[in-house]
Every structure is written in structure tokens, then in C-alpha cells.
Design a protein around this motif. Structure first.
Motif, mmCIF file in Angstrom:
data_model
loop_
_atom_site.group_PDB
_atom_site.id
_atom_site.type_symbol
_atom_site.label_atom_id
_atom_site.label_comp_id
_atom_site.label_asym_id
_atom_site.label_seq_id
_atom_site.Cartn_x
_atom_site.Cartn_y
_atom_site.Cartn_z
ATOM 1 N N ASP A 1 0.818 -1.219 0.000
ATOM 2 C CA ASP A 1 0.000 0.000 0.000
ATOM 3 C C ASP A 1 0.851 1.268 0.000
ATOM 4 N N GLU A 2 2.169 1.115 -0.239
ATOM 5 C CA GLU A 2 3.142 2.208 -0.353
ATOM 6 C C GLU A 2 3.566 2.803 0.994
ATOM 7 N N ARG A 3 3.085 2.273 2.101
ATOM 8 C CA ARG A 3 3.622 2.709 3.384
ATOM 9 C C ARG A 3 5.063 2.209 3.514
ATOM 10 N N LYS A 4 5.907 3.007 4.181
ATOM 11 C CA LYS A 4 7.316 2.666 4.283
ATOM 12 C C LYS A 4 7.755 2.576 5.736
ATOM 13 N N ALA A 5 8.770 1.752 5.973
ATOM 14 C CA ALA A 5 9.370 1.624 7.297
ATOM 15 C C ALA A 5 10.862 1.423 7.146
ATOM 16 N N ALA A 6 11.643 2.134 7.974
ATOM 17 C CA ALA A 6 13.101 2.093 7.887
ATOM 18 C C ALA A 6 13.670 1.035 8.824
ATOM 19 N N PHE B 1 1.750 -1.733 12.803
ATOM 20 C CA PHE B 1 2.424 -1.638 11.506
ATOM 21 C C PHE B 1 3.537 -2.665 11.397
ATOM 22 N N SER B 2 4.339 -2.823 12.453
ATOM 23 C CA SER B 2 5.422 -3.808 12.394
ATOM 24 C C SER B 2 4.861 -5.223 12.291
ATOM 25 N N LYS B 3 3.718 -5.473 12.937
ATOM 26 C CA LYS B 3 3.066 -6.788 12.798
ATOM 27 C C LYS B 3 2.658 -7.031 11.351
ATOM 28 N N VAL C 1 5.803 -7.890 9.318
ATOM 29 C CA VAL C 1 6.241 -9.270 9.545
ATOM 30 C C VAL C 1 5.324 -10.250 8.825
ATOM 31 N N THR C 2 4.006 -10.023 8.915
ATOM 32 C CA THR C 2 3.049 -10.907 8.240
ATOM 33 C C THR C 2 3.268 -10.902 6.731
ATOM 34 N N THR C 3 3.499 -9.714 6.169
ATOM 35 C CA THR C 3 3.764 -9.620 4.728
ATOM 36 C C THR C 3 5.023 -10.381 4.350
ATOM 37 N N HIS D 1 16.712 -6.831 11.212
ATOM 38 C CA HIS D 1 16.184 -7.279 12.492
ATOM 39 C C HIS D 1 14.945 -6.439 12.781
ATOM 40 N N ILE D 2 13.786 -7.066 12.817
ATOM 41 C CA ILE D 2 12.520 -6.348 12.942
ATOM 42 C C ILE D 2 11.839 -6.733 14.244
ATOM 43 N N ARG D 3 11.563 -5.737 15.082
ATOM 44 C CA ARG D 3 10.844 -5.965 16.337
ATOM 45 C C ARG D 3 9.353 -5.858 16.085
ATOM 46 N N ASP D 4 8.615 -6.862 16.515
ATOM 47 C CA ASP D 4 7.157 -6.907 16.377
ATOM 48 C C ASP D 4 6.560 -6.128 17.548
ATOM 49 N N ALA D 5 6.505 -4.779 17.388
ATOM 50 C CA ALA D 5 6.152 -3.939 18.536
ATOM 51 C C ALA D 5 4.964 -3.018 18.277
ATOM 52 N N SER D 6 4.371 -3.046 17.082
ATOM 53 C CA SER D 6 3.239 -2.171 16.773
ATOM 54 C C SER D 6 2.375 -2.852 15.724
#
Length: 353
Positions: free
Chosen positions: A156-161, A184-186, A189-191, A177-182
Motif C-alpha cells: 500500500d506504499e507505506r514505508k518503514a526504515a 504496523f510492524s506486525k 512481519v506478516t507480509t 532485524h525487525i521488532r514486532d512492537a506495533s
């Protein structure tokens, strides 16, 4: 001294500064010896990728063999276009050339790539190690420095650094290394767990290390909080791969011991490399943690361990509050602010007093 030839120079594009040419060097060799980069491949004139436009001066081209000249005295609309190949052209006079795609020393171009998702692996209760593979041409087309980051681009074009946890020596493989903490981060990870590819924008960030600039003596302090470990991991692995002998002190701070999600790896660095010292620090171990190591805050631990930081260089990754607390603590020990590097300084600058 009388009798010595005056060195020739090359002016590039609209740059005012000219590069000195070593006797016998081609235009391409001169560029690369000064840290510039341009499109090139075969280096013998066959592929014709390393084209330049001669704006002023004379060159001898080895292949295809010919002499090129441009006096630049005529008006632009009257001036014929003179093209040459940088890899086989040797200057005969001072030159002014124009090169498409020329990159200055350290200059990078951010590109959007579609990467294969190789693996998503849980490291502890909330951190995932993600391995991506860049396209086959990306190892040549995209270069990043140890310590830089990329942005994942969701459908959906949302970005995360996320910091790149692998060193440039890993080639096409990228480690995150991705922390499942929100929420959006969930979703990220699912994607990554369900899709075969993901788009990324790479490289980004000005907090990075180039082993070639190290002097072998200056103490290097790397300070990571939580998943900031990934950025410091890239830096350490790059320095070790390049045989850097500087003293390296790696501090990894976490709230509880379980947040030190790859504890064996930094221990291994310390065992296999005599110049590396690992300092794990836990701030809130609790009664049930079983932590028997150091309990402290990261800025306090570093401040206590050094009588002076006057000649040190510091790279750090963490929250703005932690980074600025560390800066204050290190300055009290003599560190010059310009010798501390963090992405925080770019995205969360401290208000001027």
C-alpha cells in the motif's frame, strides 16, 4: 623545480575543482583514483559505456584509435559534439569534460528494488531476522556502506526504515532485524512471512563506516540499544572483514537479558579478534531474569569505563533520548561532538540552546 613537467588536470561537469592526472593515466583511472565513479564495464573500449563529452582540451584515445580535440572558443550552438571513451583516453592537455551519471566520492543513488524474501526467522519473543536477496544486477548497481539503512515499501506504499544488519561484503544478501512492537510492524512481519518478494529503497543514512578511512589506532566505540544491534553488527562485520586493527568496544544495552537476542555472536567476535571487547549491559534485569552480568544504563557504563574519550570515535543507535544522553556523557569525557555519529542527529535534531 625547473625542468619538471606541469601536471595536467581534468575539470568535471560543472565542478570548479580540477583533478590532477598522473602521467599516463586514462580519464577513467584518474576519476577512480580520486574516488569518483562513472558508468563503465569492460575497461577496454568495447562496451562503449564510459562515454564522456569533451568540452575543452585534447586527448589520445587508444581504442578506437583517434585524437580528440575541442577548443571551446566557439559559441555553444556552433560547437560540434566531441565524444570519447574514458577507459582508453589519455589527456594531452588540461581537460574539461562532461560525464552523465558521474558520482562524487561517497555519493550514492537511492534505488527501488524488488528483493526475494529468503527467510523470516524468530530470534526471541518479539524480534525477527529477515534475509532478503537483491536482484542479480543489484550487487553491481547498488552499493551501500556499513551502518546504512533501507526502507521496506509495503504493497500500500507505506514505508518503514530498518538498519541493514549485514555488511557490504555479504553481496546480494541483506539482513534485517525487525521488532514486532506495533500494528504496523506486525503487518510488515506478516507480509514478509506470506509473500515471496518485497520492494525496498536502498541505501539511506549518513551514519556509516568505511574501513579504508581507519588509521588502525583510534579507539572505536559502538553503542547499540535494543535492535540498534543490527546497525552495529553491519559495522563490526565490515571492519573485521577488512582486517581493521583499531580497538573496538561494542556496548549492547537492553532492558532485560532476553532482549539481547543474538548473545553468542558478539561473544564470538571477542574470542576470534583480540581487538574487540564486548560489553553487554542490562538496565532492568528483575528478580526472575537470572542476569549475572552488568546492570547499568548505556551512557553511564561507557562514561565509567573510559578516563578520556578525547581521541575516540563513537557510532551509536537507539532512541533520541539515549543518544543525546550518551553524547552528553561522552562530551564530559572529552569527546568532540563531531566524532559521534548517529542517524538520530538527522531525524531528531536537538533544539539549539
Amino acid at each position: 623545480m625547473a625542468g619538471q613537467p606541469v601536471p595536467l588536470t581534468i575539470r568535471l561537469n560543472d565542478h570548479a575543482q580540477a583533478l590532477v592526472v598522473e602521467p599516463g593515466d586514462t580519464i577513467l583511472e584518474t576519476l577512480e583514483s580520486h574516488g569518483y565513479r562513472m558508468p563503465r564495464s569492460c575497461r577496454n573500449g568495447v562496451c562503449e559505456i564510459c562515454e564522456f563529452t569533451l568540452l575543452k582540451g585534447s586527448v589520445q584515445q587508444r581504442y578506437p584509435e583517434k585524437r580528440l580535440h575541442q577548443d571551446n572558443e566557439m559559441q555553444d550552438h556552433q560547437q560540434p559534439v566531441v565524444m570519447g571513451l574514458a577507459c582508453t583516453s589519455t589527456p594531452l592537455s588540461d581537460l574539461w569534460v562532461h560525464i552523465k551519471g558521474l558520482k562524487r566520492p561517497g555519493e550514492q543513488i537511492v534505488k527501488r528494488l524488488t528483493c526475494d524474501i529468503v527467510q523470516v526467522e524468530g530470534l526471541n519473543y518479539d524480534v525477527y531476522k529477515v534475509t532478503l536477496r537483491m536482484p542479480p544486477t543489484a550487487s553491481q548497481a547498488v552499493e551501500y556502506f556499513a551502518g546504512q539503512y533501507l526502507e521496506i515499501v509495503m504493497p500500500d506504499e507505506r514505508k518503514a526504515a530498518f538498519s541493514i544488519g549485514s555488511a557490504p561484503e555479504a553481496g546480494r544478501l541483506l539482513e534485517l532485524h525487525i521488532r514486532d512492537a506495533s500494528e504496523f510492524s506486525k503487518a510488515i512481519v506478516t507480509t514478509l512471512q506470506t509473500e515471496k518478494t518485497i520492494d525496498v529503497e536502498i541505501p539511506k543514512g549518513d551514519c556509516f563506516v568505511n574501513a579504508a578511512t581507519m588509521d588502525g589506532e583510534t579507539p572505536i566505540i559502538l553503542a547499540a540499544a535494543s535492535t540498534g544491534f543490527s546497525q552495529m553488527k553491519s559495522i563490526i562485520e565490515h571492519l573485521l572483514a577488512q582486517g581493521v586493527q583499531n580497538p573496538i568496544h561494542f556496548y549492547w544495552g537492553a532492558r532485560i537479558a532476553a532482549d539481547l537476542y543474538m548473545p553468542e555472536l558478539p561473544l564470538e567476535w571477542g574470542v576470534t579478534h583480540s581487538n574487540v571487547v564486548y560489553h553487554p549491559v542490562v538496565s532492568e534485569p528483575g528478580d526472575q531474569c537470572g542476569w549475572t552480568g552488568r546492570t547499568d544504563l548505556l551512557p553511564d557504563a561507557i562514561s565509567q569505563d573510559f578516563d578520556t574519550l578525547k581521541n575516540a570515535i563513537v557510532y551509536t543507535s537507539g532512541s533520541p533520548a539515549m543518544v543525546y544522553a550518551l553524547l552528553d556523557a561522552c562530551e564530559l569525557k572529552g569527546l568532540d561532538e563531531k566524532n559521534m555519529h548517529s542517524d538520530v542527529f538527522a531525524y531528531a535534531p536537538r533544539p539549539k540552546k
